[in-house]
Design a protein around this motif. Sequence first.
Motif, PDB file in Angstrom:
ATOM      1  N   THR A 125      10.324   1.563   3.818  1.00  9.01           N
ATOM      2  CA  THR A 125       9.244   1.111   4.896  1.00  9.01           C
ATOM      3  C   THR A 125       8.118   1.895   5.086  1.00  9.01           C
ATOM      4  N   LEU A 126       8.123   3.147   4.644  1.00  5.23           N
ATOM      5  CA  LEU A 126       6.898   3.914   4.452  1.00  5.23           C
ATOM      6  C   LEU A 126       5.981   3.481   3.245  1.00  5.23           C
ATOM      7  N   GLY A 127       6.760   3.065   2.125  1.00  6.81           N
ATOM      8  CA  GLY A 127       5.844   2.439   1.163  1.00  6.81           C
ATOM      9  C   GLY A 127       5.308   1.147   1.590  1.00  6.81           C
ATOM     10  N   ASN A 128       5.856   0.247   2.341  1.00  8.45           N
ATOM     11  CA  ASN A 128       5.296  -0.926   2.887  1.00  8.45           C
ATOM     12  C   ASN A 128       4.060  -0.777   3.670  1.00  8.45           C
ATOM     13  N   LEU A 129       4.288   0.419   4.513  1.00  9.14           N
ATOM     14  CA  LEU A 129       3.367   0.721   5.512  1.00  9.14           C
ATOM     15  C   LEU A 129       1.969   1.125   5.154  1.00  9.14           C
ATOM     16  N   THR A 130       2.309   2.009   3.987  1.00 11.90           N
ATOM     17  CA  THR A 130       1.065   2.666   3.247  1.00 11.90           C
ATOM     18  C   THR A 130       0.453   1.691   1.945  1.00 11.90           C
ATOM     19  N   GLY A 131       1.255   0.765   1.824  1.00 10.17           N
ATOM     20  CA  GLY A 131       0.638  -0.060   0.392  1.00 10.17           C
ATOM     21  C   GLY A 131       1.371   0.617  -0.957  1.00 10.17           C
ATOM     22  N   SER A 132       2.067   1.619  -0.957  1.00 16.04           N
ATOM     23  CA  SER A 132       2.340   2.539  -1.963  1.00 16.04           C
ATOM     24  C   SER A 132       3.592   1.833  -2.637  1.00 16.04           C
TER      25      SER A 132
END
Length: 96
Positions: free
Chosen positions: A17-24
């Motif tokens: 989820t964090l990767g999706n939110l930050t584009g990472s």
Amino acid sequence: SKTTGQFHSMKGSAKETLGNLTGSQSWTQSGKQEHTAGETEYNAAQAKGYAEGTKDRIGGRKDAVVGALTGDRQQETTGNVRRDKGEAQQNWNRPQ
């Protein structure tokens, strides 16, 4: 273990989820992998627990019957306790 599997599954979902939110993309991919590994570990532990419960349930039933037939109340009682323990373990680890 089931607990470790759940932990890694939830941690992986959070990283994804964090990767999706930050584009990472690396965090998204890493999160997916950790989530999958956690789910696999959880399911393996669940299957192992269910199999152990089955073994105790059957063995306990056998001991209870033999105890009843031979008049050995201690063996019968011990068998019933083991059967009940196995049944509880099966219920706790029953696949959803």
